[in-house]
Design an enzyme around this catalytic site. Structure first.
Site, PDB file in Angstrom:
ATOM      1  N   MET A 160       0.853  -1.198   0.000  1.00 48.39           N
ATOM      2  CA  MET A 160       0.000   0.000   0.000  1.00 48.39           C
ATOM      3  C   MET A 160       0.888   1.248   0.000  1.00 48.39           C
ATOM      4  O   MET A 160       1.845   1.317  -0.760  1.00 48.39           O
ATOM      5  CB  MET A 160      -0.981  -0.041   1.179  1.00 48.39           C
ATOM      6  CG  MET A 160      -1.682  -1.380   1.334  1.00 48.39           C
ATOM      7  SD  MET A 160      -3.079  -1.602   0.217  1.00 48.39           S
ATOM      8  CE  MET A 160      -3.479  -3.312   0.556  1.00 48.39           C
ATOM      9  N   SER A 161       0.620   2.176   0.890  1.00 51.00           N
ATOM     10  CA  SER A 161       1.356   3.451   0.830  1.00 51.00           C
ATOM     11  C   SER A 161       2.785   3.367   1.347  1.00 51.00           C
ATOM     12  O   SER A 161       3.526   4.353   1.253  1.00 51.00           O
ATOM     13  CB  SER A 161       0.602   4.536   1.600  1.00 51.00           C
ATOM     14  OG  SER A 161      -0.561   4.888   0.886  1.00 51.00           O
TER      15      SER A 161
END
Lengths: 445, 445
Positions: A160-161
């Site tokens: 993800m981030s």
């Protein structure tokens, strides 16, 4: 396309959506509605198992079923089976060593959750956070390692981030090498962005996310820009009546200004997508290729990593990295060692120093993260400015690299918390990490 | 959906289509129309290079552009970037050794093409066959290795129907272990197939492709079953008005009988898909998982391999394997060594013996392969019955594993010949392989 989702659920997720599909996570207030870690265990639920799987255990990218909780607990370890991807080759040589010095005392480390009234053990925190896998390195050795659900040591999980911090590190490397001038404007490198909000932002503002952008992540608003970003990057064929942007690059050109650049921290994924575009223009390599060439091949990684891609093969710089847990631990340990790992200097020490010094605290404070007082953001890393000088990469649903220089500790965690905001994970994660650091400092081996 | 293709091109391909898209290769008679290997070099043509790539260099899975020649020369090394896939993990340990003993005399080995009038050198044959990569092992050492176009040693290339021999090997292993009874009928293992043509076929008939099936691969016929097979397995969302089968498993249930089982060899991909289904039922592992567990982790592979999948995650047993060239060479060398490699017995020697003995030559002769006189087919391997006892795995567009026991030689080749039939490659491949074998026998080192 997203109408029924907006009607039926309260959505509060971010990158979940951006990896290409439909997001149906829910707001923090809804936490109690979700089955707990044991009840939502994707291995027990048997998603995509069988020949064929039972009809109610089949997950499809196209209809968004793959990212409904609890099904998403399977999907985060299987993005590759759902959509096209680009490999990040580790090369062909033998993996580098990541020695073991396992400790049995970590499960019982106690900490007080943020805003909490009752202490919790490390072991308890893992289920609370819907942990899929966690590794702790102390002085370069694995002192703790656990896998849950369908994640195995030889699997890959969506970062993800956390992807942003990996891409930000590469951006900072290119700045340190003089290949990117952080004071130049984005349009100097990517003329196509001249008319967008990014055009007159500096690379430094992009790296530290102090750009002023009209980019809403309010999922209750069907006109929020985040929906358009997701649809542009979705690799599936577009609906016939679709007239919007058809790639990440096309979308970025549509982003409009809001506020002044350089004044306030504003955490917006599109900054990393722009950085990825700048990197591609400067190096002739997209972020997947550059990550392989500059870092993954040199780390002694034991697995290839991969990026999700849009329909023209653009790796999703803002959130598309998937990797093995121990390889992400190698990446964190490399930074803890001032960029040196596996017998070579991989990232310049000056880049690590720059991250550790942090960014503009005043700009950060304006973003009003009540759980992160006194923090800053630099080169797409979150800097705690705590007593240990810890800094961290953070991804929605609980993805983490947490580096504590003083304690000589690196924690890497993959998770599938039903709640997309880090505010759901932080209260039982940040104090747990700090307590473990203090434990390792007090009881070295 | 395929109408414009049928109107505009003469299609003569097979697995090209089955990996999920649209096939636009052409008949052998059209060979002269195609640009040669140098002119069609995918690296020079720059497919999918740039940020973004030029509009005429973007390849999309959805519109079939990715499999038009010469674009398909890029795609065969990048299927993963076009569609969802399932990993075949090599595990996490160090790759096993594949030592080098390179020879400079191989390029000049001469041979007479089948039906040819003028001798050709080994070097010349590589371009003639649009070779993407080739490795020759002699006595377990790499004596020759070349890569062209966009394929690198650390890339993966579609193995096409070479997949069948890999899956057939696993099927034969399970027979040797007594977990599958080759004399039982398919419906005994997969009751869902009872009403299909496969229901009353024996596993042995499936393994040797002597089933009697109504399954046409005539691309000039829009009603040919091959189109329905391709559309069923395509992982993209189905058109709204689509009412046909939505997975490989659903399609297999629709296959009707034609002729008698056991009488004639009939090379039809669906046999391997059925074998994959039987394997999944018997082992609880799909062919990707079983390949990892039983073979890839034990070979000392240097890269993960992968399978393309349909929309419910079924690996395409008939043609979906993608792998590194040297890893496929390890697989071939393992068989040459009677199933033993990397310090362990991976495939029972009895399975290799069974393949080498071959199948029913009379049944094979009925299929009328004029370029393959006296051959047979066993456990999804093609057996030459030549003086060296060579046997081979063959995939459309030129994919090959060629094992010559007498010469202690294994050749593995990836290619992207514009013509889908092996009849286009055989005249300059089979005699080249045999000439090289005789060369190595005559001049050992």
């Amino acid at each position: 396309m997203f109408g029924h989702i907006l009607r039926n659920t309260r959505t509060h997720c971010y990158l979940a959506l951006l990896v290409g599909g439909i997001c149906t996570s829910a707001a923090a207030a809804d936490a109690a509605r979700f089955p707990d870690a044991a009840a939502s265990d994707p291995a027990k639920l048997g998603w995509m198992v069988g020949a064929p799987p039972p009809a109610d255990r089949i997950l499809r990218f196209e209809d968004g079923s793959y990212f409904q909780f609890p099904a998403m607990r399977w999907s985060v370890s299987n993005f590759r089976q759902l959509m096209p991807t680009m490999n990040v080759s580790r090369g062909l040589s033998a993996p580098g060593a990541l020695p073991y010095a396992l400790r049995s005392d970590i499960d019982d480390v106690r900490f007080m959750p943020l805003n909490g009234k009752q202490a919790m053990t490390w072991r308890e925190s893992l289920a609370t956070n819907y942990t899929d896998g966690i590794v702790v390195l102390h002085k370069g050795r694995i002192v703790y390692e656990r896998y849950f659900g369908v994640l195995k040591a030889d699997g890959q999980h969506g970062a993800m981030s956390v992807t942003k911090s990996v891409v930000g590190t590469m951006g900072a490397m290119l700045v340190a090498e003089g290949r990117i001038d952080a004071n130049k404007r984005v349009a100097d490198y990517v003329p196509e962005l001249a008319q967008s909000a990014f055009g007159n932002a500096t690379i430094r503002q992009v790296l530290d996310m102090t750009t002023g952008l009209k980019f809403s992540e309010d999922y209750a608003d069907p006109n929020a820009e985040v929906w358009a970003h997701a649809q542009a990057g979705n690799p599936l064929p577009k609906p016939k009546d679709y007239t919007g942007p058809r790639s990440y690059y096309e979308f970025l050109q549509t982003v409009q200004p809001q506020g002044q650049h350089g004044e306030a921290f504003g955490y917006k994924t599109v900054n990393t997508d722009v950085l990825g575009w700048v990197i591609a223009r400067v190096t002739g390599r997209n972020v997947a290729e550059l990550l392989s060439e500059r870092i993954w091949r040199r780390l002694g990684a034991e697995q290839d990593a991969y990026f999700t891609v849009d329909s023209i093969g653009t790796p999703f710089a803002g959130g598309g990295l998937n990797a093995g847990l121990r390889d992400l631990a190698r990446f964190g340990e490399m930074l803890r060692n001032n960029g040196r790992f596996n017998g070579q200097q991989i990232v310049p020490k000056s880049v690590v120093d720059d991250i550790r010094r942090g960014g503009d605290k005043e700009a950060f404070a304006k973003a009003n993260y009540t759980l992160l007082p006194g923090w800053s953001y630099r080169n797409m890393w979150w800097v705690t400015h705590n007593e240990d000088g810890a800094y961290t990469a953070r991804g929605v649903h609980g993805q983490t690299i947490y580096i504590d220089p003083k304690a000589e500790m690196v924690i890497v965690r993959f998770a599938s918390n039903p709640i997309a905001g880090n505010a759901a994970n932080d209260p039982t994660s940040l104090p747990a990490y700090h307590a473990l650091a203090q434990h390792l400092l007090a009881r070295p081996r």
